[in-house]
Scaffold this active site. Sequence first.
Site, PDB file in Angstrom:
ATOM      1  N   GLU A  45     101.342  64.029 -44.156  1.00 39.41           N
ATOM      2  CA  GLU A  45     101.669  65.416 -44.461  1.00 39.41           C
ATOM      3  C   GLU A  45     102.742  65.989 -43.539  1.00 39.41           C
ATOM      4  OE1 GLU A  45      98.065  67.693 -44.671  1.00 39.41           O
ATOM      5  OE2 GLU A  45      97.421  66.732 -46.530  1.00 39.41           O
ATOM      6  N   GLU A  93      97.363  64.665 -57.960  1.00 36.63           N
ATOM      7  CA  GLU A  93      97.087  63.822 -59.120  1.00 36.63           C
ATOM      8  C   GLU A  93      97.920  64.247 -60.332  1.00 36.63           C
ATOM      9  OE1 GLU A  93      94.738  65.416 -57.386  1.00 36.63           O
ATOM     10  OE2 GLU A  93      93.422  63.889 -56.514  1.00 36.63           O
TER      11      GLU A  93
END
Length: 833
Positions: free
Chosen positions: A434, A522
């Site tokens: 991240e 996703e």
Amino acid sequence: MNIIIKNIAVLAVSILTGLSAVYAQPGFGVAQRINADWQFQLETAGAAQNATAPNEQAWKTVRLPHDWGVKYPLSPNLASATGYLPGGIGWYRKQLSIPAEDQGKKVFLYFEGVYNRSEVFVNGKSVGKRPNGYVSFSYDISPYIEFGKENTIAVKVDHSKSADSRWYTGSGIYRDVWLVKADQVHLDQWGVYAYPEIKGKKGVLNTETTVVNSSSQRSAVTVQQELVDAEGRLVEKKSGQLVIAANDKARLDLKLTASNPKLWNLTQPIQYTLRTTVWQNGKQVDQSEVKTGFRTFTFDPDKGFALNKQWMKVKGVCLHHDAGVLGAEVYPEVWRRRLLTLKSLGVNAVRTSHNPQATSLYNLCDELGLLVMDEAFDEWEFPKRKWLQGWNVGIPGFEGAYDFFEEWGERDLADMVQRDRNHLSIFAWSIGNEVDYPNDPYSHPILNGEKKEGGFTQASYGGYKEDAPDAMRLGDIAKRLAAVVKKYDRSRAVTAGLAGVAMSNETAYPGTLDIAGYNYTESRYQEDHQRYPTRVIYGSENRHDLPAWLAVRDNAHIFGQFLWTGIDYLGESGRWPSRGFYSGLLDFAGFIKPRGYFRQSLWAEKPMAYLGTYPLAGATGTTDLWSASEAQQKQRKNESPSMDAWPIWNYQDGQQIRVVCYTNSAAARLTLNGQTVGEEKKYDAKTGIIFWDIPYAAGRLEVIGLDSNGKEVVRHAIQSSQRPVSIQAVPVGDSLIKAGELLQVMVQLVDEKGIPVVLSEDEITCDIAGNARLLGMEAGNNADMGDYTDNKQRVHQGKMIIYVQSTGKSGDQITIRLSSPWLKAATVSYSVN
């Protein structure tokens, strides 16, 4: 004894029976762990590195591993990022006697991990600094010691930037320390590297061995390597010669072969041993043994991932390195139990979030059959926000590891890869997590968009910020880090966990990766597969919900996911009271939570079933149920079933209760005291949960799992209990232990019939007789902000685990007595062999 207690006992005994602790070895010279008899002092204001330091009374004797932070009170005035636990500056000191006959040898101190910004002194002189708190390192202390005399080793640990991470890191020398003695000619640190290849029916083990010559003369040596199989049989032996210049090092490459080798896999993690011996003038001067073996990894943008040419889904979890009450202190016995429990749920992979962990963890994954994604960094050149007063409130801080990244980052990564590259379990190297979070810190014009992406938005923190670091820098840094990995290991994939995929796609960052991890995005799996057809995609950090798993299961090109998280961890806490992040399959104590059983129903291959319950909203009893309007009753029946239902069967008579079943059976039915109360229902593919709404009545509630032909394949029961009357204590593993071994005792409160009492929070007192020390009592309660340093602790949902370490010698007897007012006490005894 109730069947649930029996199952706990069987599990506790089986987890560690016949399995010893797996400790790291530095891999060169003759190594001795020196964990005992250190002195510690917090916030010393003098020259503690000297043999005689001021304020001698302030020093206390400690044994490593040692994390001072977890031993201090939790305080709402401290950062939630750290779990409301402190940092500070600490000093460690130890006296080492080096015999006169060792004169002429090389002497090293090897530290597996010190958090953080450490500096080591020998006899008052600084021998080196290492700011990274997760990497392992060593120092040649030969020039600083006095042979035949006492020497003072001192270590300064500066964790004054206590909120330098988004989770609890620990503070201190929290892993093992080794004293290593070697000849002038010896194997280099992490100097034996072996990586396997499979060519037809033949296994080829490629080896690279680096030997150091610390003498002032050129040296000729012979390097011999022996490959030994799991049964101890010699597979092949080869040797080669090296001529090494004075004060230099040289490398020898050899190939050892094995016909029809047995492959390491997840169910049969077969390991071989590579024994390397260095000879000089006919004398053995060094030797090491490295666990190795044979297996293959395959990544394909359309098919996903294959282990040994078998396509499979990676069912992974992210793990931080703390263990609840133990903090960052690393004990292999604790992690063996935790990993085996995770594996019983169907977990087959671990992501080391977000830093290198103790070598013993990788050893255990090698041994137990778990894949590992080894991760290096959570920050690169700039810091991330850390919340100092609650979660997402107040003014964020910007402490971190960024300030030494430019100087140390590539070396830290190189050391991680060199240290860990022999582990069969490691299948990918992650260079970051991240670091591309939108506007934390990097920004890009694409953030002015409004499209939401899996929990993040492109307009996060106010859209594109011109004065923020340019996201285009990500590609340059990633390219540099990927090159470091490839320099030291060419046999595995380079990856990273991308948080702002939309932003990163505008940069060169994803293109530097062999496989691209998507954190909570996703929604991009299909779009990016079409847009980047050669990109291998997987979920590097994911929610626990069913849709996130279906996005993996139902798409061949997505090879797996890593749940956040496998185990609850300290830090990244919510508002007080909250010790940590509470999304694990297991709690702080390593006990399985309801969502762990839900995951088992999705991932495990063996038949399983679990029952959990909770009252329907507004349902307080029979009267309430029948007086509710038809619309209200319909709403209650249509409530989505929860994946966090606890195994409780104690309510008011007639109270309307939702009973949920997590199972991998085709169907299930429900009985109460042997009578059917829930008709047979098929597995619900939309929720992954079968449920019934029934009025409460005391007794034994049991679910019966059925296959597609209606045949019973599994049962699971919960039972109403009375008030607790006694303490059940079950040792994990054998009652015959080794000196220094860590003991784990499972505690369960039961009623007069031996039924577990889930609704109990009694305080337990632990008293120990014999040479042993109490390390901690952990019940897994995230909201318990009390004192964890004494010998008293409340159970949570009727359970806890107790950690005790033997400190004596062979022949000792250790007795652990557990007591509580109004409850029958329990005693567990151990013999030290």
